[in-house]
Design a protein around this motif. Structure first.
Motif, PDB file in Angstrom:
ATOM      1  N   ARG A  11      99.935  36.816  20.876  1.00  0.00           N
ATOM      2  CA  ARG A  11      99.138  36.843  21.801  1.00  0.00           C
ATOM      3  C   ARG A  11      99.121  38.095  22.543  1.00  0.00           C
ATOM      4  NH1 ARG A  11      97.193  31.986  23.890  1.00  0.00           N
ATOM      5  NH2 ARG A  11      98.380  29.924  22.895  1.00  0.00           N
ATOM      6  N   SER A  48      98.942  38.342  25.683  1.00  0.00           N
ATOM      7  CA  SER A  48      99.589  38.160  26.924  1.00  0.00           C
ATOM      8  C   SER A  48     101.239  38.275  26.416  1.00  0.00           C
ATOM      9  CB  SER A  48      99.109  37.072  27.463  1.00  0.00           C
ATOM     10  OG  SER A  48      99.390  35.810  26.444  1.00  0.00           O
ATOM     11  N   THR A  93      91.814  41.140  18.529  1.00  0.00           N
ATOM     12  CA  THR A  93      90.761  41.180  19.449  1.00  0.00           C
ATOM     13  C   THR A  93      89.441  41.154  19.282  1.00  0.00           C
ATOM     14  OG1 THR A  93      90.996  43.304  20.260  1.00  0.00           O
ATOM     15  CG2 THR A  93      92.590  41.992  21.178  1.00  0.00           C
ATOM     16  N   THR A 131      92.361  36.924  20.784  1.00  0.00           N
ATOM     17  CA  THR A 131      91.793  37.266  22.044  1.00  0.00           C
ATOM     18  C   THR A 131      90.532  37.326  21.976  1.00  0.00           C
ATOM     19  OG1 THR A 131      94.048  37.807  23.182  1.00  0.00           O
ATOM     20  CG2 THR A 131      92.072  38.247  24.485  1.00  0.00           C
ATOM     21  N   HIS A 152      89.820  27.995  23.549  1.00  0.00           N
ATOM     22  CA  HIS A 152      91.107  27.801  24.276  1.00  0.00           C
ATOM     23  C   HIS A 152      92.019  26.821  24.002  1.00  0.00           C
ATOM     24  CE1 HIS A 152      93.437  27.411  28.016  1.00  0.00           C
ATOM     25  NE2 HIS A 152      93.421  28.665  27.872  1.00  0.00           N
ATOM     26  N   ASP A 195      93.056  32.892  23.090  1.00  0.00           N
ATOM     27  CA  ASP A 195      92.905  33.617  24.579  1.00  0.00           C
ATOM     28  C   ASP A 195      91.379  34.131  24.759  1.00  0.00           C
ATOM     29  OD1 ASP A 195      95.698  33.034  25.191  1.00  0.00           O
ATOM     30  OD2 ASP A 195      96.119  35.070  24.798  1.00  0.00           O
ATOM     31  N   GLY A 238      89.588  36.407  27.434  1.00  0.00           N
ATOM     32  CA  GLY A 238      89.909  37.577  28.338  1.00  0.00           C
ATOM     33  C   GLY A 238      88.380  37.979  28.901  1.00  0.00           C
TER      34      GLY A 238
END
Length: 328
Positions: free
Chosen positions: A148, A150, A171, A195, A220, A225, A227
Motif C-alpha cells: 500500500r 500508505s 497507482t 491506490t 475499498h 486504497d 486517494g
C-alpha cells in the motif's frame, strides 16, 4: 296765618330737622343691590404646558425583510450514504529519523484500448488489459510484492511497517471506469493491491467514463486504497489558499461523506503544485502526496513530493521490468 305765628314755629322746626339728621347718621346703611361679581381666583388646575418628551411614533421603522438570504447554489451538497462510526485517525508521527527507500510507484491511467480517433495523449496514457496482465504476471514472477502507498509513507515516517525487499506500489489516476472493469479483476487475481486517485466532483456528478461511489466502495472493501485527485482536476500551482482548501480539503471530505473513511494520499492534478499547495495538503490531514516527477527512491523529508514511474501505452513488459530495477 298771622305774622306772629312763624317766629314762634321756626325754632321748633329747626329742632325737629336736627333730630332727623342725627337719627339718619346713626341708622345702618343697607347694602347696595348686588351688582359686583368677584373676579374668580385662578384654580389650582395647572396650565398644560407641552411636554418636551416627543411621542415616539415608529413611522420610519422599516419592515425587516431578509433581502440577503442566500439563494442555494447549483452545487450539490454531498448527502452522506453512511453513518460515521469513528473520528479521523491521526497520521503517522515522524520520529525525526531520516529514511529512504527504493520502492517504485507505478503510475497508470486508462486500462483499455484507446478508440480509433484517440489523440496522442490518450494513446500514451492507455495500457490494454492484456498489457497490464502481462506486467503484473512478470512482476509476480520476479518476486515483486505490491504494498500500500500508505504503508510506504508510514515506513518512511516511522520505520514501520517493514517493507518486503522487492516492494512496488501501483497507482491509477483519475478514476476511469475501465479501472474497475479491467484492472480490478487482474489485481484481485494476482493478490495485488493498488491506490486509485479519483476526481471527486466527476464521480459525484455521475460523469460517463468514471467510476461510481458504489464501485469505489467495492474496491475499498476488497483491500484497495482510494486517494484524492482534487475536486475537478485543476492546476494547483500559483493558486490562492482558499481555492486550494476547496480542492484539497473538499475532495477529502467528499470521500469521507460518500465512502465512510478518510483518504490518506493525495495526487497533484497533472503533477502541478507549489509550496503553498504542499502546505494545504499537509494541513488537510493527508499522510503524503505523489507527483508526476520520475524516480523510484523516496525519503522521509519529501513525503508530500513522492516521485513515480510513468507506465506508457508503448511500454513492453521488458521496459516495465527495466524501470522497476533501475536505481533512480
Amino acid at each position: 296765618m298771622s305774622s306772629n305765628f312763624l317766629p314762634r314755629v321756626a325754632p321748633l322746626l329747626l329742632l325737629i330737622g336736627g333730630l332727623m339728621i342725627t337719627l339718619g347718621a346713626c341708622a345702618p346703611i343697607a347694602p347696595p343691590t348686588a351688582t359686583w361679581t368677584p373676579t374668580p381666583t385662578p384654580s389650582s388646575t395647572p396650565t398644560l404646558t407641552p411636554s418636551l418628551t416627543p411621542t415616539l411614533t415608529p413611522s420610519v421603522t422599516p419592515t425587516l425583510t431578509p433581502s440577503l438570504t442566500p439563494t442555494p447554489s447549483a452545487t450539490r451538497t454531498p448527502t452522506p450514504t453512511f453513518t460515521p462510526t469513528s473520528t479521523v485517525t491521526p497520521g503517522p508521527t515522524p520520529d525525526a529519523q531520516v529514511r529512504s527507500a527504493n520502492v517504485p510507484i507505478l503510475m497508470y491511467h486508462y486500462v483499455s484500448a484507446p478508440p480509433p480517433e484517440a489523440d496522442v495523449y490518450r494513446r500514451d496514457l492507455s495500457v490494454t488489459p492484456d498489457q497490464l496482465a502481462g506486467q503484473i504476471e512478470a512482476m509476480a514472477a520476479a518476486g515483486f510484492v505490491s504494498v500500500r502507498l500508505s504503508d510506504l509513507i508510514s515506513y518512511l515516517a516511522t520505520g514501520r511497517p517493514l517493507l518486503p525487499p522487492k516492494s512496488v506500489v501501483l497507482t491509477f489516476d483519475d478514476g476511469y471506469r475501465d479501472n474497475f472493469d479491467n484492472a480490478f479483476p487482474l489485481l484481485k487475481q494476482a493478490g495485488f493491491t493498488a491506490t486509485f486517485f479519483v476526481i471527486t466532483d466527476f464521480v459525484d456528478a455521475g460523469r460517463p467514463g468514471y467510476m461510481t461511489w458504489d464501485e469505489l466502495r467495492e474496491l475499498h472493501d476488497a483491500g484497495m486504497d482510494i486517494g484524492s485527485h482534487s475536486r475537478d482536476h485543476p492546476d494547483l500551482a500559483g493558486r490562492a489558499a482558499d481555492f486550494l482548501v476547496w480542492q484539497v480539503l473538499g475532495s477529502r471530505e467528499m470521500i469521507e461523506s460518500r465512502l465512510g473513511f478518510t483518504p490518506r494520499a493525495f495526487c497533484y492534478p497533472s503533477g502541478r503544485y507549489d509550496p503553498l499547495a504542499v502546505q494545504v495538503v499537509q494541513s488537510a490531514n493527508f499522510w503524503g502526496a505523489v507527483t508526476t516527477r520520475q524516480g523510484a527512491t523516496h525519503d522521509s523529508e519529501h513525503l508530500f513530493e513522492l516521485t513515480r514511474v510513468r507506465i506508457r501505452g508503448g511500454h513492453t513488459v521488458a521496459d516495465v521490468m527495466r524501470l522497476l530495477t533501475t536505481d533512480w
